[in-house]
Write an enzyme that holds these catalytic residues in place. Sequence first.
Site, PDB file in Angstrom:
ATOM      1  N   CYS A  39       0.335  -5.711  13.750  1.00  0.00           N
ATOM      2  CA  CYS A  39       1.796  -5.644  13.730  1.00  0.00           C
ATOM      3  C   CYS A  39       2.519  -6.933  13.349  1.00  0.00           C
ATOM      4  CB  CYS A  39       2.295  -5.164  15.084  1.00  0.00           C
ATOM      5  SG  CYS A  39       1.404  -5.918  16.475  1.00  0.00           S
ATOM      6  N   HIS A 102       9.072  -9.237  16.978  1.00  0.00           N
ATOM      7  CA  HIS A 102       7.645  -9.559  16.955  1.00  0.00           C
ATOM      8  C   HIS A 102       7.284 -10.798  16.140  1.00  0.00           C
ATOM      9  CE1 HIS A 102       4.452  -7.980  19.165  1.00  0.00           C
ATOM     10  NE2 HIS A 102       3.854  -7.204  18.287  1.00  0.00           N
ATOM     11  N   ASN A 250       1.020  -1.014  10.056  1.00  0.00           N
ATOM     12  CA  ASN A 250      -0.447  -0.981  10.008  1.00  0.00           C
ATOM     13  C   ASN A 250      -0.898   0.470  10.154  1.00  0.00           C
ATOM     14  OD1 ASN A 250       0.104  -2.610  13.021  1.00  0.00           O
ATOM     15  ND2 ASN A 250      -0.644  -0.500  13.045  1.00  0.00           N
TER      16      ASN A 250
END
Length: 483
Positions: A39, A102, A250
């Site tokens: 990720c 993230h 992903n």
Amino acid sequence: MGWGDLGAFGEPSKETPNLDQMASEGMLFLDFYTANPLCSPSRAALLTGRLPVRNGFYTTNAHARNAYTPQDIVGGIPDSELLLPELLKKAGYINKIIGKWHLGHRPQFHPLKHGFDEWFGSPNCHFGPFDNRALPNIPVYRDWEMIGRYYEDFKIDLKTGEANLTQIYLQEALDFISKQQASQQPFFLYWAIDATHAPVYASKQFLGTSQRGLYGDAVREIDDSIGKILKHLQKLGISENTFVFFTSDNGAALISAPKQGGSNGRFLCGKQTTFEGGMREPAIAWWPGHIPAGGVSHQLGNVMDLFTTSLSLAGLEPPSDRQIDGIDLLPAILQGKLIDRPIFYYRGNEMMAVRVGLYKAHYWTWSNSWEEYSKGIDFCPGQNVSGVTTHTQEEHTTLPLLFHLGRDPGEKYPLSFASDEYQRVMERISVTVQQHKATMVPGQPQLNVCDKAVMNWSPPGCEKLGKCLKPPKSDPKKCFWPH
């Protein structure tokens, strides 16, 4: 989400009518990839147009290890990297991220310091709940400050899978689009929802509606939300001025399947691996009045291309002071052209494989270690291919394993080293790899150091909510990345 999770890509339940319609009205990309099988690095690649090994989203703590940004990570997106929203500002765009960032949770990595004007979402994955002593619960932000924490103020019921987050993210998107349309303001919306990431969740109205269980419920809600966003653009009369692209960060996490993971179709393995199932993604481009309806493209694409393509749409050139790995896909999207380019498959600091045309050469193979596999951690359940899905890191740099992905999309039958086809193709691929490595200047690795003191103990805004927590004493250590 995996390549095989959409009806348009062959999922047998046919539970994604809105995404399937998006594909029928736009263009389906069958050979579209992420820049990493995990990720955080893939999101960093999307927003910088650069491979994670260039932008710093990798680790050198061990060879070929996947790394990401858990709560205790010290690093994040470097200030030296230019992100897509920073550049779009030059063309007058207002930029918003909704969902998971993230790219680092410490103050210097905040998305509003890297080009975004608005943010509603979280800096990390929605893991938890935690006790706020050993580990703090993940904060949810509105712009600069936290407005609550997962499991406390934003509920996720791990027993039933119920959470209303996707509905909240949907309304944020609709409101942002309406606001920009009313002010005639060009905008960039990065809708980075995470309902299909374990622990998977869906709102009450979608729970129990899918033949595929809870994961399917989450997919159905995402599909429904995307349908509402596209209809909103049409209702506002701006669909022909708005380029929309759907993809994933992903492949489906087969380790969580079937209850908490999806499908990668016929492809080998899943998330965490550089086999096709880990990095080939569903991808759809939609732009009414510009993209011919019902198009199917075999252009080799990558999430990094969205950086360069978006700049092109805004009339901007990509930065010339650094290597940009993404290409402009507009000739492929608008004119049906095929652009000759390779796809590089990286795992941490190692180039594991490369695709040129229909051929893929593996220079290294590894699924995960025997130690992890013996604990039940299996990235390739039911898909063992002898000599390919190895549990030790196997080097093939002298004689790479070569597959023809047209005849063998599941990577089961490597070509004979002695064949004329192998010799001819590897001659071309070898030149491509040599050129790539000659220009490779790795960035400073950001995912090497972990420290519990930097976790989300006291994010900005915690004082107003009475949710500040006392951090432990700083004790930085090398992060451990098992696979």
